[in-house]
Motif scaffolding. Structure first.
Motif, mmCIF file in Angstrom:
data_model
loop_
_atom_site.group_PDB
_atom_site.id
_atom_site.type_symbol
_atom_site.label_atom_id
_atom_site.label_comp_id
_atom_site.label_asym_id
_atom_site.label_seq_id
_atom_site.Cartn_x
_atom_site.Cartn_y
_atom_site.Cartn_z
ATOM 1 N N ASP A 114 0.829 -1.207 0.000
ATOM 2 C CA ASP A 114 0.000 0.000 0.000
ATOM 3 C C ASP A 114 0.861 1.252 0.000
ATOM 4 O OD1 ASP A 114 -2.258 -1.538 0.022
ATOM 5 O OD2 ASP A 114 -2.648 -1.323 2.175
ATOM 6 N N MET A 115 1.947 1.222 0.741
ATOM 7 C CA MET A 115 2.837 2.369 0.829
ATOM 8 C C MET A 115 3.440 2.708 -0.536
ATOM 9 S SD MET A 115 6.265 2.643 3.120
ATOM 10 C CE MET A 115 5.369 1.950 4.508
ATOM 11 N N LEU A 116 3.848 1.671 -1.270
ATOM 12 C CA LEU A 116 4.471 1.902 -2.571
ATOM 13 C C LEU A 116 3.463 2.348 -3.621
ATOM 14 C CD1 LEU A 116 6.990 -1.069 -2.754
ATOM 15 C CD2 LEU A 116 7.532 1.359 -2.570
ATOM 16 N N SER A 117 2.216 1.938 -3.488
ATOM 17 C CA SER A 117 1.231 2.272 -4.512
ATOM 18 C C SER A 117 0.555 3.614 -4.274
ATOM 19 C CB SER A 117 0.160 1.178 -4.595
ATOM 20 O OG SER A 117 -0.559 1.098 -3.379
ATOM 21 N N SER A 118 0.576 4.121 -3.065
ATOM 22 C CA SER A 118 -0.226 5.290 -2.730
ATOM 23 C C SER A 118 0.217 6.552 -3.453
ATOM 24 C CB SER A 118 -0.202 5.520 -1.219
ATOM 25 O OG SER A 118 1.123 5.803 -0.783
ATOM 26 N N GLU A 119 1.511 6.749 -3.656
ATOM 27 C CA GLU A 119 1.997 7.995 -4.236
ATOM 28 C C GLU A 119 2.654 7.805 -5.597
ATOM 29 O OE1 GLU A 119 0.555 10.697 -1.922
ATOM 30 O OE2 GLU A 119 2.266 11.384 -3.097
ATOM 31 N N LYS A 120 2.581 6.600 -6.167
ATOM 32 C CA LYS A 120 3.362 6.306 -7.361
ATOM 33 C C LYS A 120 3.117 7.243 -8.536
ATOM 34 C CE LYS A 120 3.563 1.835 -7.999
ATOM 35 N NZ LYS A 120 3.711 0.504 -8.625
ATOM 36 N N PRO A 121 1.880 7.568 -8.876
ATOM 37 C CA PRO A 121 1.687 8.468 -10.021
ATOM 38 C C PRO A 121 2.424 9.794 -9.875
ATOM 39 C CG PRO A 121 -0.387 7.441 -9.402
ATOM 40 C CD PRO A 121 0.595 7.098 -8.327
ATOM 41 N N ALA A 122 2.453 10.345 -8.691
ATOM 42 C CA ALA A 122 3.110 11.635 -8.488
ATOM 43 C C ALA A 122 4.629 11.515 -8.502
ATOM 44 C CB ALA A 122 2.660 12.240 -7.159
ATOM 45 N N LEU A 123 5.149 10.344 -8.147
ATOM 46 C CA LEU A 123 6.594 10.167 -8.036
ATOM 47 C C LEU A 123 7.226 9.577 -9.295
ATOM 48 C CD1 LEU A 123 6.784 8.678 -4.417
ATOM 49 C CD2 LEU A 123 7.029 11.065 -5.124
ATOM 50 N N ARG A 124 6.413 9.156 -10.257
ATOM 51 C CA ARG A 124 6.942 8.467 -11.434
ATOM 52 C C ARG A 124 7.728 9.418 -12.324
ATOM 53 N NH1 ARG A 124 4.919 3.475 -14.075
ATOM 54 N NH2 ARG A 124 3.446 3.413 -12.347
ATOM 55 N N ALA A 125 8.804 8.900 -12.938
ATOM 56 C CA ALA A 125 9.612 9.683 -13.874
ATOM 57 C C ALA A 125 8.810 9.999 -15.126
ATOM 58 C CB ALA A 125 10.875 8.913 -14.240
ATOM 59 N N LYS A 126 9.174 11.063 -15.833
ATOM 60 C CA LYS A 126 8.513 11.440 -17.073
ATOM 61 C C LYS A 126 8.900 10.476 -18.194
ATOM 62 C CE LYS A 126 6.877 15.102 -15.013
ATOM 63 N NZ LYS A 126 5.458 15.128 -14.582
ATOM 64 N N ALA A 127 8.047 10.424 -19.218
ATOM 65 C CA ALA A 127 8.263 9.479 -20.321
ATOM 66 C C ALA A 127 9.609 9.701 -21.008
ATOM 67 C CB ALA A 127 7.130 9.588 -21.338
ATOM 68 N N HIS A 128 9.989 10.964 -21.222
ATOM 69 C CA HIS A 128 11.245 11.221 -21.909
ATOM 70 C C HIS A 128 12.448 10.820 -21.049
ATOM 71 C CE1 HIS A 128 11.057 14.949 -19.465
ATOM 72 N NE2 HIS A 128 12.386 14.973 -19.591
ATOM 73 N N GLN A 129 12.289 10.886 -19.725
ATOM 74 C CA GLN A 129 13.357 10.451 -18.833
ATOM 75 C C GLN A 129 13.521 8.930 -18.900
ATOM 76 O OE1 GLN A 129 11.608 12.246 -15.285
ATOM 77 N NE2 GLN A 129 13.337 13.678 -15.147
ATOM 78 N N ILE A 130 12.400 8.238 -18.921
ATOM 79 C CA ILE A 130 12.430 6.776 -19.002
ATOM 80 C C ILE A 130 13.123 6.336 -20.291
ATOM 81 C CG2 ILE A 130 10.998 4.711 -19.172
ATOM 82 C CD1 ILE A 130 8.930 6.174 -17.405
ATOM 83 N N GLN A 131 12.803 6.993 -21.395
ATOM 84 C CA GLN A 131 13.436 6.671 -22.682
ATOM 85 C C GLN A 131 14.931 6.965 -22.650
ATOM 86 O OE1 GLN A 131 11.160 8.976 -25.469
ATOM 87 N NE2 GLN A 131 9.291 7.767 -25.163
ATOM 88 N N LYS A 132 15.312 8.041 -21.992
ATOM 89 C CA LYS A 132 16.727 8.412 -21.913
ATOM 90 C C LYS A 132 17.518 7.370 -21.115
ATOM 91 C CE LYS A 132 19.668 12.355 -20.512
ATOM 92 N NZ LYS A 132 20.471 11.727 -19.439
ATOM 93 N N TYR A 133 16.961 6.901 -19.994
ATOM 94 C CA TYR A 133 17.665 5.892 -19.197
ATOM 95 C C TYR A 133 17.834 4.593 -20.001
ATOM 96 C CZ TYR A 133 16.931 8.912 -15.141
ATOM 97 O OH TYR A 133 16.939 9.970 -14.249
ATOM 98 N N GLU A 134 16.855 4.249 -20.809
ATOM 99 C CA GLU A 134 16.965 3.046 -21.635
ATOM 100 C C GLU A 134 18.038 3.222 -22.703
ATOM 101 O OE1 GLU A 134 16.335 -0.653 -23.479
ATOM 102 O OE2 GLU A 134 15.974 0.097 -21.458
ATOM 103 N N ALA A 135 18.034 4.366 -23.369
ATOM 104 C CA ALA A 135 19.000 4.611 -24.442
ATOM 105 C C ALA A 135 20.433 4.668 -23.912
ATOM 106 C CB ALA A 135 18.658 5.912 -25.163
ATOM 107 N N GLU A 136 20.596 5.105 -22.661
ATOM 108 C CA GLU A 136 21.933 5.284 -22.102
ATOM 109 C C GLU A 136 22.307 4.185 -21.111
ATOM 110 O OE1 GLU A 136 22.048 9.198 -20.431
ATOM 111 O OE2 GLU A 136 21.972 10.201 -22.384
#
Length: 327
Positions: free
Chosen positions: A60-82
């Motif tokens: 419950d603790m991990l799910s309660s705030e996840k949307p607000a804490l999630r990285a942006k889409a372009h950041q996720i793509q950058k971590y994958e590319a690098e």
């Protein structure tokens, strides 16, 4: 809605409370039944267990705030590319000093016993051990040193890590004897490749009696994990063993990352401060991805660690698995 600080604070309160209870329970057990408390360097650890209530609280603790804490889409793509670049940076910064040699492997994996690795009676020749995600060799180099008949392949995404491994005296000595090879391999990029080593092109498909897969799969984006596992399986001979350890669901590190803004890349998948990434598995995740293999052993390792230096307490979770490729 609780703030990020409130969420983090509640995590620490819950963890400290649980660990205090666990430490007290284990102390009582030791006094009453002689149970051993384990010492590792400057740390003391005891086996841990989780109740269903604790698991539910942390989920419950991990799910309660996840949307607000999630990285942006372009950041996720950058971590994958690098991904490869960030591991090169990691090893350029830390050299061979970050991870300790894994001297425990022959204790926890019977397939790596001295008797097995020293057996030369097989008509197939010496035992060939392949490690995927070998880094600078903290797993295979101690095994090479102890077992003079062992042959190893070390494969890693990072060019820097492979170069550092080749510079190690243990690897260099075994390489001169024809017992050690190392190469760069991205296990998410297609099937088992032909790998260039020492100006030769060699196959890795079907070469290994055993494969070590330690704390590597978790660094891969979940969408590519199944193909990566299949590529590792393809390196094994029929009857070969795959030995697995990685991070388990609700490990303390996950709880810290899961309550930090911008660190969540997806369900149970996070980015660390240095740009490398980590997924936290449950047993069903592993069973689904390793379904082509026969399951020999699969379980959680749950422990509470106490550091005598700074008096900190950590609740750690890993997954331990042993699998066999069908004949």
């Amino acid at each position: 809605m609780p703030s990020e600080t409130d969420t983090a604070s509640s995590y620490y309160a819950l963890t400290k409370h649980i660990c205090a209870q666990q430490a007290g329970l284990q102390h009582h057990k030791q006094q009453s039944s002689g149970e051993e408390i384990n010492n590792t360097d400057n740390q003391i650890w005891v086996e841990d267990s989780w109740t269903e209530e604790e698991i539910s609280q942390v989920a419950d603790m991990l799910s309660s705030e996840k949307p607000a804490l999630r990285a942006k889409a372009h950041q996720i793509q950058k971590y994958e590319a690098e991904a490869a670049l960030n591991w090169d940076r990691f090893y350029t910064r830390n050299h061979s000093n970050f991870f300790k040699d894994r001297h425990y492997l022959q204790r926890v994996f019977p397939e790596l016993s001295v008797e097995r690795l020293s057996d030369t009676s097989s008509s197939c020749g010496p035992f060939v051990l392949l490690e995927v995600g070998c880094g600078v060799g903290n797993a295979v180099l101690p095994l090479l040193e102890k077992n003079p008949n062992l042959h190893v392949w070390g494969l890693d995404l990072s060019h820097v890590a492979i170069d550092l491994m080749r510079q190690d005296k243990r690897f260099a000595n075994a390489s001169r004897q024809g017992r050690a090879k190392a190469a760069v391999w991205d296990i998410t990029a297609g099937s088992c490749p032909l790998i260039c080593t020492n100006m030769k092109v060699e196959h890795v498909e079907g070469v290994a009696d055993g494969a070590i897969f330690l704390f590597c799969l978790s660094a891969i984006t979940p969408e590519k994990m199944k193909d990566a596992v299949r590529n590792v399986i393809d390196t094994l001979k029929p009857g070969g063993c795959l030995l697995f350890r990685d991070y388990g669901r609700f490990d303390e590190a996950q709880l810290k990352l899961g309550t930090s803004r911008g660190k969540c890349l997806g369900d149970n998948f996070y980015v660390k401060q240095d740009g490398t990434r980590c997924y936290y598995f449950d047993l069903d995740d592993i069973r689904a991805m390793f379904s082509e293999l026969e399951e020999v052993e699969l379980s959680y390792i749950r422990r509470v660690y106490s550091n005598r230096g700074d008096q900190s307490v950590r609740r750690r979770v890993w997954i331990h698995g042993r699998f066999r490729k069908p004949q």
